[in-house]
Motif scaffolding. Structure first.
Motif, mmCIF file in Angstrom:
data_model
loop_
_atom_site.group_PDB
_atom_site.id
_atom_site.type_symbol
_atom_site.label_atom_id
_atom_site.label_comp_id
_atom_site.label_asym_id
_atom_site.label_seq_id
_atom_site.Cartn_x
_atom_site.Cartn_y
_atom_site.Cartn_z
ATOM 1 N N SER A 150 0.825 -1.211 0.000
ATOM 2 C CA SER A 150 0.000 0.000 0.000
ATOM 3 C C SER A 150 0.859 1.261 0.000
ATOM 4 O O SER A 150 0.523 2.255 -0.653
ATOM 5 N N THR A 151 1.971 1.217 0.738
ATOM 6 C CA THR A 151 2.886 2.357 0.762
ATOM 7 C C THR A 151 3.490 2.596 -0.615
ATOM 8 O O THR A 151 3.582 3.744 -1.084
ATOM 9 N N ILE A 152 3.890 1.507 -1.285
ATOM 10 C CA ILE A 152 4.455 1.632 -2.637
ATOM 11 C C ILE A 152 3.415 2.211 -3.585
ATOM 12 O O ILE A 152 3.709 3.098 -4.402
ATOM 13 N N GLU A 153 2.187 1.729 -3.490
ATOM 14 C CA GLU A 153 1.124 2.229 -4.364
ATOM 15 C C GLU A 153 0.894 3.729 -4.145
ATOM 16 O O GLU A 153 0.690 4.487 -5.102
ATOM 17 N N ALA A 154 0.930 4.160 -2.887
ATOM 18 C CA ALA A 154 0.735 5.580 -2.596
ATOM 19 C C ALA A 154 1.870 6.419 -3.166
ATOM 20 O O ALA A 154 1.647 7.508 -3.708
ATOM 21 N N ASP A 172 1.801 9.376 -6.015
ATOM 22 C CA ASP A 172 2.422 10.687 -5.815
ATOM 23 C C ASP A 172 3.391 11.007 -6.943
ATOM 24 O O ASP A 172 3.435 12.137 -7.447
ATOM 25 N N GLU A 173 4.174 10.000 -7.348
ATOM 26 C CA GLU A 173 5.119 10.195 -8.457
ATOM 27 C C GLU A 173 4.375 10.592 -9.729
ATOM 28 O O GLU A 173 4.779 11.524 -10.440
ATOM 29 N N GLN A 218 2.689 14.609 -13.747
ATOM 30 C CA GLN A 218 1.609 15.264 -14.480
ATOM 31 C C GLN A 218 1.682 16.780 -14.320
ATOM 32 O O GLN A 218 1.452 17.530 -15.282
ATOM 33 N N ARG A 219 2.012 17.219 -13.102
ATOM 34 C CA ARG A 219 2.152 18.654 -12.880
ATOM 35 C C ARG A 219 3.259 19.241 -13.758
ATOM 36 O O ARG A 219 3.109 20.304 -14.350
ATOM 37 N N ILE A 220 4.382 18.524 -13.839
ATOM 38 C CA ILE A 220 5.498 18.994 -14.660
ATOM 39 C C ILE A 220 5.092 19.020 -16.130
ATOM 40 O O ILE A 220 5.393 19.969 -16.868
ATOM 41 N N ARG A 271 11.740 16.340 -5.947
ATOM 42 C CA ARG A 271 10.736 15.466 -5.329
ATOM 43 C C ARG A 271 10.608 14.144 -6.086
ATOM 44 O O ARG A 271 10.472 13.085 -5.471
ATOM 45 N N ILE A 272 10.680 14.225 -7.395
ATOM 46 C CA ILE A 272 10.644 12.999 -8.208
ATOM 47 C C ILE A 272 11.822 12.096 -7.855
ATOM 48 O O ILE A 272 11.672 10.877 -7.669
ATOM 49 N N LYS A 273 13.017 12.681 -7.739
ATOM 50 C CA LYS A 273 14.204 11.889 -7.415
ATOM 51 C C LYS A 273 14.074 11.234 -6.036
ATOM 52 O O LYS A 273 14.394 10.053 -5.870
#
Length: 507
Positions: free
Chosen positions: A174-178, A182-183, A188-190, A202-204
């Motif tokens: 679940s943590t990986i999925e979250a 987020d990634e 998408q914002r970029i 943040r991506i890195k």
């Protein structure tokens, strides 16, 4: 999507991310590899623009004109090798050819149709070879990983891979999925023109964290073919239901595990006889203190199905190689027997260790008292500990741990036919108590009960005398179900009046 696309995508990723690496493609037979597993994968590669003879090839050394790099570990024979344009290769390991994994070094293992794979040969030959180039690829989380897919097995021999379900940490997944979500949101914002300076960093950071988590993650999933009905079509599913036997349709199409044997010893048991019961107030109070959560998991603190003012009922099964304890409590108001938890010890661990495990788990209870049901098999013999009989050892060990014991003798072991009728009447709701199993606390006991067959009019106990193998473990045999039988017979036929525990304030 389907299995073939999953294999195509993951192996394409691996070969591109690990140039000059070696992947093992494990198949039960060469014919299955050539007619089923590999063609479907190559078909997807072709659809994605990767052409045979230009980007990949199979069965021979790449021509010098292609100028492909050599693999880090070149094969002695290219006949069963998949080659890729960056020097990565795939070694086809067909188990009908002895020694195809010997003296190899793999960076990844791909296994399709796992229910047909010989696990003994896999663990002896192929798993030890998953030891490839750590210096070149050690920073990749999937290096030395495995992809295993299969229809649902219909035999114990083919069920070897289902034990990975126990290694799947749902909180980690679940943590990986979250983090993946987020990634993707940040990307998408970029892509939409957001020039906020911290987004690339943040991506890195997210990707570094994902790599560390993925490195120790096991993902276990089951999917029905109905999930893929847009591709397969409703007509195909109907045809399969018409043409296949019910067992094959259930396991191969619906991907459902084998449940209770219809002609087994507990033929009246249903999925509704399993339940879960967690005190989430206890769990939530610990927040994300993972050490405390792990410690709590080894006790009954979060079990919400225990009447803490009543004693626990326990019963045993005794064997030279495995000993079982099954704990439960009758709920007289609802006419049910809750099978709370089961324990077993194997080989050198004997009854004292079994009692210690039980006492440690239930130590948080305010009332340390048990009703100990036993039959004549507990008297006058003991091949599990010392010269004292089982009844004495169990009572003595519980008292040493500070527990009060109320022994209840239920007589000579009940005849198989009488036991069969009594317990199945219970499952049908026609007896005083109906048994229900706390599913997370009784995984091996449920297997023992669900797979108990009938032989010559009795419970089929022939496997109990055989040597343990990886496909036929002691804990999956009928010993555990025998302990459950004793517990149910005791609670059903020999009910004990509980002594209510009353806790008051000081004074």
């Amino acid at each position: 999507t389907g299995k073939s696309m999953l294999h195509a995508w993951i192996n394409l990723r691996n070969m591109q991310a690990m140039p000059r690496s070696t992947t093992a493609f494990v198949c039960p037979t060469a014919i299955r590899a050539k007619t089923n597993t590999l063609p479907s994968m190559f078909e997807h590669w072709e659809k994605w623009g990767y052409r045979r003879g230009l980007h990949w090839d199979i069965g021979h050394r790449p021509p010098r004109s292609l100028d492909w790099p050599a693999p880090l570990v070149p094969p002695d024979n290219w006949e069963n090798i998949i080659t890729f344009y960056n020097g990565a290769i795939g070694q086809i390991v067909s188990q009908d050819r002895v020694g195809t994994s010997n003296s190899k070094s793999f960076d990844y293992i791909d296994i399709d149709e796992a229910k047909f794979v010989n696990y003994e040969r896999l663990k002896d030959e192929t798993f030890p070879a998953n030891r490839g180039q750590q210096r070149e690829f050690g920073d990749l989380p999937f290096h030395h990983g495995m992809l295993i897919t299969s229809d649902m097995p219909i035999s114990r021999r083919g069920s070897w891979f289902m034990r990975y379900a126990d290694q799947c940490d749902t909180e980690l997944i679940s943590t990986i999925e979250a983090l993946v979500a987020d990634e993707q949101q940040t990307l998408q914002r970029i892509a939409q023109g957001d020039t906020t300076p911290y987004l690339p960093e943040r991506i890195k950071q997210t990707r570094r964290l994902l790599a560390s988590l993925r490195r120790r993650a096991t993902l276990y999933r089951t999917y029905s073919s109905l999930t893929n009905i847009e591709v397969l079509g409703e007509a195909w599913v109907r045809q399969m239901r018409r043409d296949l036997t019910p067992m094959v349709f259930r396991t191969s199409i619906l991907c459902r595990p084998i449940e209770v044997l219809k002609d087994g010893f507990y033929s009246s048991m249903r999925p509704s006889h399993r339940y879960t019961s967690t005190d989430y107030h206890v769990v939530d109070a610990l927040g994300y203190d993972f050490k405390a959560l792990s410690k709590m998991a080894g006790t009954c603190k979060a079990d919400a199905d225990i009447n803490r003012g009543h004693p626990l009922c326990i019963a045993f099964d005794y064997n030279n190689n495995i000993n079982w304890l099954v704990a439960g409590q009758p709920d007289e108001d609802r006419r049910r027997l809750n099978v709370l938890k089961s324990f077993y010890v194997k080989y050198e661990r004997k009854l004292p260790a079994l009692i210690a495990d039980f006492c440690q788990y239930y130590d948080p209870l305010p009332m340390h008292e048990v009703v100990f049901y036993y039959d004549a098999t507990a008297l006058g013999s003991n091949y599990a500990v010392n010269d004292q009989d089982f009844r004495w050892v169990i009572t003595h060990e519980l008292q040493l741990h500070g527990w009060r014991v109320r022994p209840v003798y239920i007589g000579t072991p009940m005849k198989h036919l009488e036991k069969y009728q009594l317990i199945n009447r219970g499952f049908d709701g026609k007896a005083r108590l109906m048994p229900f199993f706390n599913e997370p606390n009784n995984p091996d006991l449920l297997i023992s009960v669900q797979t108990a067959g009938v032989y010559n009019g009795k419970k089929d106990k022939r496997r109990e005398k055989l040597a343990e193998t990886d496909e036929d473990r002691l804990e999956s045999r009928t010993d555990g179900s025998d302990a459950f039988d004793t517990l149910y017979i005791g609670c059903e036929r020999f009910p004990q009046q509980p002594v209510q525990l009353i806790v008051t304030g000081g004074g």
